[in-house]
Design an enzyme around this catalytic site. Structure first.
Site, PDB file in Angstrom:
ATOM      1  N   HIS A  14      -6.989 -11.059  -0.270  1.00  0.00           N
ATOM      2  CA  HIS A  14      -6.265 -10.617   0.934  1.00  0.00           C
ATOM      3  C   HIS A  14      -7.029 -11.096   2.168  1.00  0.00           C
ATOM      4  O   HIS A  14      -8.046 -10.522   2.548  1.00  0.00           O
ATOM      5  CB  HIS A  14      -6.191  -9.089   0.911  1.00  0.00           C
TER       6      HIS A  14
ATOM      7  N   THR B 198       0.855  -1.196   0.000  1.00  0.00           N
ATOM      8  CA  THR B 198       0.000   0.000   0.000  1.00  0.00           C
ATOM      9  C   THR B 198       0.886   1.239   0.000  1.00  0.00           C
ATOM     10  O   THR B 198       1.776   1.367   0.829  1.00  0.00           O
ATOM     11  CB  THR B 198      -0.898  -0.031   1.257  1.00  0.00           C
TER      12      THR B 198
ATOM     13  N   ASN C   6      -3.014  -5.118  13.581  1.00  0.00           N
ATOM     14  CA  ASN C   6      -4.421  -4.703  13.644  1.00  0.00           C
ATOM     15  C   ASN C   6      -5.177  -5.386  14.780  1.00  0.00           C
ATOM     16  O   ASN C   6      -6.355  -5.708  14.669  1.00  0.00           O
ATOM     17  CB  ASN C   6      -5.128  -4.922  12.297  1.00  0.00           C
TER      18      ASN C   6
ATOM     19  N   ASN D 118      -3.366 -10.054   7.789  1.00  0.00           N
ATOM     20  CA  ASN D 118      -3.087  -8.753   8.420  1.00  0.00           C
ATOM     21  C   ASN D 118      -4.277  -8.088   9.108  1.00  0.00           C
ATOM     22  O   ASN D 118      -4.349  -6.865   9.202  1.00  0.00           O
ATOM     23  CB  ASN D 118      -2.488  -7.781   7.389  1.00  0.00           C
TER      24      ASN D 118
ATOM     25  N   TYR E  89      -7.547  -7.845   8.365  1.00  0.00           N
ATOM     26  CA  TYR E  89      -8.653  -7.236   7.625  1.00  0.00           C
ATOM     27  C   TYR E  89      -9.855  -8.192   7.604  1.00  0.00           C
ATOM     28  O   TYR E  89      -9.839  -9.234   8.243  1.00  0.00           O
ATOM     29  CB  TYR E  89      -8.162  -6.797   6.237  1.00  0.00           C
TER      30      TYR E  89
HETATM   31  C1  LIG Z   1       4.643   0.279   3.053  1.00  0.00           C
HETATM   32  C2  LIG Z   1       4.024  -1.084   3.222  1.00  0.00           C
HETATM   33  C3  LIG Z   1       2.781  -1.328   2.683  1.00  0.00           C
HETATM   34  C4  LIG Z   1       2.203  -2.608   2.780  1.00  0.00           C
HETATM   35  N1  LIG Z   1       1.006  -2.855   2.181  1.00  0.00           N
HETATM   36  C5  LIG Z   1       0.498  -4.110   2.167  1.00  0.00           C
HETATM   37  C6  LIG Z   1      -0.672  -4.406   1.413  1.00  0.00           C
HETATM   38  O1  LIG Z   1      -1.246  -3.549   0.725  1.00  0.00           O
HETATM   39  N2  LIG Z   1      -1.140  -5.691   1.453  1.00  0.00           N
HETATM   40  C7  LIG Z   1      -0.515  -6.672   2.183  1.00  0.00           C
HETATM   41  O2  LIG Z   1      -0.970  -7.819   2.178  1.00  0.00           O
HETATM   42  N3  LIG Z   1       0.617  -6.421   2.888  1.00  0.00           N
HETATM   43  C8  LIG Z   1       1.143  -5.171   2.863  1.00  0.00           C
HETATM   44  N4  LIG Z   1       2.330  -4.935   3.515  1.00  0.00           N
HETATM   45  C9  LIG Z   1       3.081  -6.044   4.078  1.00  0.00           C
HETATM   46  C10 LIG Z   1       4.124  -6.540   3.066  1.00  0.00           C
HETATM   47  O3  LIG Z   1       3.497  -7.109   1.922  1.00  0.00           O
HETATM   48  C11 LIG Z   1       5.066  -7.585   3.682  1.00  0.00           C
HETATM   49  O4  LIG Z   1       4.326  -8.687   4.131  1.00  0.00           O
HETATM   50  C12 LIG Z   1       5.888  -7.003   4.826  1.00  0.00           C
HETATM   51  O5  LIG Z   1       6.466  -5.761   4.460  1.00  0.00           O
HETATM   52  C13 LIG Z   1       7.001  -7.958   5.251  1.00  0.00           C
HETATM   53  O6  LIG Z   1       7.870  -8.231   4.168  1.00  0.00           O
HETATM   54  P1  LIG Z   1       9.318  -7.498   4.038  1.00  0.00           P
HETATM   55  O7  LIG Z   1      10.068  -7.791   5.304  1.00  0.00           O
HETATM   56  O8  LIG Z   1       9.953  -8.150   2.839  1.00  0.00           O
HETATM   57  O9  LIG Z   1       9.060  -6.039   3.854  1.00  0.00           O
HETATM   58  C14 LIG Z   1       2.895  -3.653   3.459  1.00  0.00           C
HETATM   59  C15 LIG Z   1       4.149  -3.368   4.028  1.00  0.00           C
HETATM   60  C16 LIG Z   1       4.723  -2.120   3.910  1.00  0.00           C
HETATM   61  C17 LIG Z   1       6.095  -1.874   4.482  1.00  0.00           C
END
Ligand SMILES: Cc1cc2nc3c(=O)[nH]c(=O)nc-3n(C[C@H](O)[C@H](O)[C@H](O)COP(=O)(O)O)c2cc1C
Length: 358
Positions: A173, A26, A233, A176, A178
């Protein structure tokens, strides 16, 4: 030498040239819920990923809970997304849309003063990000039984819209904290009808949504995201392993393109998560698994070598490294993500991270 991360794989009908997946992210840069041309640049810069999973995208106005998140419920949005999928395809990429309903993680400010909806009227601890700043969450309204078929229909229609917009598939989705995750867990679902109580009842909505979306897309174009160890959440469950092992056993019958697991993150462990290890999930699910959460190249290679996953998604690394596939290939240094530009804003921290100069 081809590394495991750089080896090809077929996920359902999707042929991926590598197993390096862009996680859903996001970024809150779509004013009025309509995708922008800047987003087309951003996603097409990342088209060498094995698969791009779009940022979470509300299926209906009721599913909105953050400002400037792009939707997929009207024609204007479909046409705007079309530009993005075309840009990604022109760069030989593949892209699926993440279908999102936030449930209680919202605020009346998004709904003309109406309450957000949830399985049960249980208020999350914490604050909503509204268009006018952070505000305490409110107690949501429990969906009445008669409304649930309408929610399933919203997912079905959103999946149709995603195909019309040129996406190669969709990711449901259910992670997290939702709406769909809220139904799975007894900390947020205290219903006494067919959608609450037993494991079977708590899994029912997700399985109905999955069936509807498969009717539209075919199972080979559908993935599902889950966060079995997640506490984000304000999520809790008395026995997460029971519900997730049950659910994965059921989902094994659907022949999905993939299941996408968010591993326990540091924050989850700090919040006392009951961690479900990957080997338990791998055993319970018969099909392709994508894993995500704190991976780098070394850990990604290792999880594939151990046979615990079939592909690895990267979140923060993809924010900062549009050419992550090439950087891993050349063991090149990585750009560092700037958290101050993650959510909202303009092209800065969005489309201006440089490629590796070689
Ligand atoms: C800025 C940001 C936005 C995110 N938006 C979403 C999202 O829209 N949908 C989702 O399922 N997870 C979202 N996440 C979680 C990421 O998809 C991911 O699971 C999380 O960052 C852990 O992975 P990483 O350590 O590689 O960043 C978001 C994470 C970040 C940092």
């Amino acid at each position: 030498m081809t590394t495991l991360l750089h080896s090809s794989i077929k996920l359902g009908t999707l042929h991926l040239p590598n197993r390096i997946i862009m996680a859903p992210l996001t970024r809150m840069r779509a004013p009025e819920s309509v995708p922008t041309d800047l987003m087309a640049t951003y996603y097409s810069q990342r088209a060498s990923a094995g698969l791009i999973i779009s940022e979470a995208t509300p299926i209906s106005p009721q599913g909105v809970g953050y400002p400037a998140t792009p939707g997929i419920w009207n024609q204007q949005q479909i046409e705007a997304w079309q530009k993005i999928t075309t840009a990604a395809h022109e760069k030989k990429g593949r892209m699926v849309l993440q279908l999102w309903h936030v449930g209680r993680i919202s605020h009346p400010d998004f709904h003309d003063g109406d309450l957000p909806v949830a399985p049960s009227a249980i208020m999350p601890n914490g604050q909503a990000i509204t268009p006018t700043g952070m505000k305490p969450f409110v107690t949501p309204r429990a969906l009445v039984l008669e409304e649930i078929p309408g929610i399933v229909e919203d997912y079905r229609q959103a999946a149709k819209n995603a195909l019309a917009a040129g996406f190669d598939g969709v990711e449901i989705h259910s992670a997290n904290g939702y709406l769909l995750d809220q139904f799975l867990r007894d900390g947020t679902n205290q219903r006494t009808d067919n959608y609450g109580g037993s494991l079977e009842n708590r899994a029912r909505l997700l399985l109905e949504v999955t069936t509807a979306v498969i009717e539209v897309c075919g199972a080979g174009r559908v993935g599902i995201r889950l966060s079995p160890s997640g506490t984000f959440n304000d999520m809790a469950d008395s026995n997460p392993e029971a519900i997730f092992v049950y659910l994965l056993t059921e989902l094994s019958h659907f022949n999905l393109a993939y299941l996408h697991i968010v591993d326990a993150l540091e924050g989850d462990i700090r919040h006392g998560a009951k961690v479900i290890t990957l080997d338990v999930l791998r055993k319970a699910y018969k099909g392709n698994l994508i894993v995500c959460g704190g991976y780098n190249q070394v850990r990604g290679e290792a999880v594939l070598a151990e046979g615990m996953a079939d592909a690895v998604a990267f979140g923060q690394l993809y924010i900062a490294n549009p050419d992550l596939v090439e950087r891993f290939q050349h063991h090149a240094p990585l750009n560092v993500p700037d958290a101050t530009t993650f959510y909202g804003g303009d092209e800065r921290g969005y489309i201006d991270y440089p490629n590796f100069a070689g």
